[in-house]
Design a protein around this motif. Structure first.
Motif, PDB file in Angstrom:
ATOM      1  N   ALA A   1       2.419   4.467   5.347  1.00 59.57           N
ATOM      2  CA  ALA A   1       1.932   4.034   4.031  1.00 59.57           C
ATOM      3  C   ALA A   1       1.218   5.171   3.322  1.00 59.57           C
ATOM      4  O   ALA A   1       1.437   5.417   2.126  1.00 59.57           O
ATOM      5  CB  ALA A   1       1.000   2.835   4.193  1.00 59.57           C
TER       6      ALA A   1
ATOM      7  N   VAL B   1       3.198  -0.495  -1.668  1.00 62.08           N
ATOM      8  CA  VAL B   1       3.596  -0.595  -0.265  1.00 62.08           C
ATOM      9  C   VAL B   1       3.257  -1.990   0.247  1.00 62.08           C
ATOM     10  O   VAL B   1       2.100  -2.421   0.188  1.00 62.08           O
ATOM     11  CB  VAL B   1       2.882   0.460   0.604  1.00 62.08           C
ATOM     12  CG1 VAL B   1       3.349   0.349   2.061  1.00 62.08           C
ATOM     13  CG2 VAL B   1       3.133   1.863   0.066  1.00 62.08           C
TER      14      VAL B   1
ATOM     15  N   ASN C   1      -3.515  -7.559  11.557  1.00 67.41           N
ATOM     16  CA  ASN C   1      -3.457  -7.098  10.166  1.00 67.41           C
ATOM     17  C   ASN C   1      -4.822  -6.623   9.675  1.00 67.41           C
ATOM     18  O   ASN C   1      -4.900  -5.696   8.857  1.00 67.41           O
ATOM     19  CB  ASN C   1      -2.916  -8.213   9.267  1.00 67.41           C
ATOM     20  CG  ASN C   1      -1.410  -8.343   9.360  1.00 67.41           C
ATOM     21  OD1 ASN C   1      -0.692  -7.369   9.175  1.00 67.41           O
ATOM     22  ND2 ASN C   1      -0.933  -9.540   9.677  1.00 67.41           N
TER      23      ASN C   1
ATOM     24  N   VAL D   1      -1.465  -1.237  -1.845  1.00 68.83           N
ATOM     25  CA  VAL D   1      -0.959  -1.650  -0.542  1.00 68.83           C
ATOM     26  C   VAL D   1      -1.268  -3.128  -0.384  1.00 68.83           C
ATOM     27  O   VAL D   1      -2.418  -3.551  -0.544  1.00 68.83           O
ATOM     28  CB  VAL D   1      -1.597  -0.828   0.592  1.00 68.83           C
ATOM     29  CG1 VAL D   1      -1.170  -1.375   1.951  1.00 68.83           C
ATOM     30  CG2 VAL D   1      -1.195   0.640   0.467  1.00 68.83           C
TER      31      VAL D   1
ATOM     32  N   MET E   1       2.832  -4.242   3.466  1.00 67.85           N
ATOM     33  CA  MET E   1       2.448  -3.785   4.796  1.00 67.85           C
ATOM     34  C   MET E   1       2.026  -4.956   5.675  1.00 67.85           C
ATOM     35  O   MET E   1       1.445  -5.932   5.192  1.00 67.85           O
ATOM     36  CB  MET E   1       1.296  -2.781   4.659  1.00 67.85           C
ATOM     37  CG  MET E   1       1.016  -1.943   5.868  1.00 67.85           C
ATOM     38  SD  MET E   1      -0.126  -0.622   5.384  1.00 67.85           S
ATOM     39  CE  MET E   1      -0.416   0.151   6.939  1.00 67.85           C
TER      40      MET E   1
ATOM     41  N   TYR F   1       8.217  -0.892   2.301  1.00 69.13           N
ATOM     42  CA  TYR F   1       7.668  -1.744   3.365  1.00 69.13           C
ATOM     43  C   TYR F   1       7.428  -0.901   4.613  1.00 69.13           C
ATOM     44  O   TYR F   1       8.229  -0.019   4.950  1.00 69.13           O
ATOM     45  CB  TYR F   1       8.646  -2.867   3.681  1.00 69.13           C
ATOM     46  CG  TYR F   1       8.319  -3.628   4.953  1.00 69.13           C
ATOM     47  CD1 TYR F   1       7.367  -4.638   4.957  1.00 69.13           C
ATOM     48  CD2 TYR F   1       8.969  -3.315   6.145  1.00 69.13           C
ATOM     49  CE1 TYR F   1       7.068  -5.325   6.124  1.00 69.13           C
ATOM     50  CE2 TYR F   1       8.682  -4.008   7.316  1.00 69.13           C
ATOM     51  CZ  TYR F   1       7.726  -5.009   7.302  1.00 69.13           C
ATOM     52  OH  TYR F   1       7.428  -5.687   8.453  1.00 69.13           O
ATOM     53  N   THR F   2       6.324  -1.182   5.315  1.00 69.05           N
ATOM     54  CA  THR F   2       6.049  -0.471   6.561  1.00 69.05           C
ATOM     55  C   THR F   2       5.088  -1.263   7.437  1.00 69.05           C
ATOM     56  O   THR F   2       4.356  -2.136   6.953  1.00 69.05           O
ATOM     57  CB  THR F   2       5.465   0.928   6.276  1.00 69.05           C
ATOM     58  OG1 THR F   2       5.306   1.636   7.511  1.00 69.05           O
ATOM     59  CG2 THR F   2       4.110   0.825   5.596  1.00 69.05           C
ATOM     60  N   ASN F   3       5.104  -0.934   8.731  1.00 62.19           N
ATOM     61  CA  ASN F   3       4.123  -1.447   9.695  1.00 62.19           C
ATOM     62  C   ASN F   3       3.093  -0.382  10.055  1.00 62.19           C
ATOM     63  O   ASN F   3       2.223  -0.637  10.884  1.00 62.19           O
ATOM     64  CB  ASN F   3       4.809  -1.879  11.004  1.00 62.19           C
ATOM     65  CG  ASN F   3       5.884  -2.919  10.790  1.00 62.19           C
ATOM     66  OD1 ASN F   3       7.019  -2.732  11.208  1.00 62.19           O
ATOM     67  ND2 ASN F   3       5.545  -4.011  10.145  1.00 62.19           N
TER      68      ASN F   3
END
Length: 351
Positions: free
Chosen positions: A252, A209, A96, A179, A211, A245-247
């Protein structure tokens, strides 16, 4: 409206004269004299109220913190900014941390957005590292166990706060997008406050977002909790439209840029919401919006309009396209969905 005064003509006149004298050599500030005078009246009334010294110290510190923050951010008012929230405890080898640095670097180097963080270690450090010293802000809170800011914030854009409430105000006031990476109580506090402000209309619409690096699964339980809030009627079904939501750092950035490729800003004029857009919506699209979103109207219809007289008088983005609606000010999730429709239509027309 009755003037906000001390109620003693001699003192009120002296205050008015003092303010005029204080701004006499600062052209362009005379239109704010009444506001400055009211602020001084409030402070003097607090003193007359025999306000507790501790309370006076709170007001004094908060006012000084806000004044300095406004001055620092004012130099970059025209540059878009994204706030990056997340844990101070995230280690540099954590995926992360790496993702936060990647996202901040993408926003700064590729899209020329500035990045605002809490100036601490962990995810905050990663955000400042990725943005670089020319594109980063640090909004630091003075804590006994995290006294020093991370080394990637330039001192000219570092602001130190005593109080969380003034610090959190500056995050929301000065940022165009948010974010949120995994974090503890502080991160959750900031996340729910941000969503509350948007949900209640106390803040304009912004991209939010959530993340995390793939496989870390931080947000899974959070989504279950928010789903329970929705299912039990504690939030509206469409309030989940207020965040995504995103990885992926690229996704993003694309979400944020997609939002602002068309949407510009909003303002209430005579009780009606005016959405300012970079691309004029078609007449057929406006008709579709009236069919799909009639439930969020108090009365009337959604309509295309020119700049209102109030906006013209204030030279308030008068070159932009506009739609106006008598919004009920309750269904902010539905409003966000409508803005998404406008943005998607503009993007399709440019493709």
């Amino acid at each position: 409206m009755r003037n906000y005064q001390l109620g003693e003509p001699d003192l009120d006149q002296r205050l008015e004269d003092l303010v005029k004298d204080a701004v006499a050599d600062h052209s362009g500030h005379d239109h704010d004299e009444a506001l400055v005078r009211e602020m001084m009246v409030s402070v003097l009334k607090m003193h007359r109220d025999d306000t507790d010294r501790g309370d006076l110290k709170i007001v004094n510190s908060a006012l000084k913190e806000l004044r300095y923050s406004f001055m620092v951010f004012a130099r970059y008012r025209e540059t878009p900014k994204v706030t990056v929230y997340g844990s101070a405890r995230t280690a540099p080898e954590d995926p992360n941390y790496e993702l936060a640095a990647e996202f901040a670097n993408l926003m700064a180097d590729t899209h020329q957005w500035m990045v605002v963080t809490g100036a601490g270690p962990g995810i905050m450090e990663a955000g400042n590292l990725g943005a670089g010293t020319d594109y980063g802000f640090g909004v630091n809170i003075r804590l006994p166990f995290e006294a020093d800011p991370n080394p990637y914030v330039h001192e000219s854009r570092l602001i130190n706060f005593k109080y969380f409430f003034t610090r959190k105000l500056m995050f929301v006031k000065e940022s165009d997008a948010f974010v949120v990476f995994p974090g503890g109580f502080g991160t959750q506090d900031e996340t729910f406050e941000l969503l509350t402000l948007i949900q209640t209309g106390k803040s304009d619409l912004h991209p939010v977002v959530l993340m995390e690096a793939a496989g870390t699964n931080y947000w899974d339980e959070w989504f279950k909790f928010v789903s329970a809030l929705r299912d039990q009627g504690m939030i509206a079904p469409d309030d989940t439209s207020l965040f995504t939501y995103t990885n992926s750092a690229q996704e993003a950035a694309a979400e944020i840029r997609r939002f602002y490729n068309n949407y510009h800003s909003q303002r209430y004029v005579d009780g009606k919401l005016v959405l300012r857009l970079k691309h004029e919506p078609s007449t057929s699209l406006v008709a579709e919006l009236n069919e799909e979103f009639s439930d969020i109207l108090v009365s009337g219809v959604i309509e295309k309009i020119p700049a209102t007289p109030v906006e013209v008088a204030g030279d308030d983005n008068i070159d932009l396209s506009r739609i106006r609606l008598h919004f009920d000010r309750r269904h902010l999730g539905r409003l966000r969905l409508m803005v998404d429709r406008l943005n998607a239509a503009a993007q399709d027309s440019l493709a």
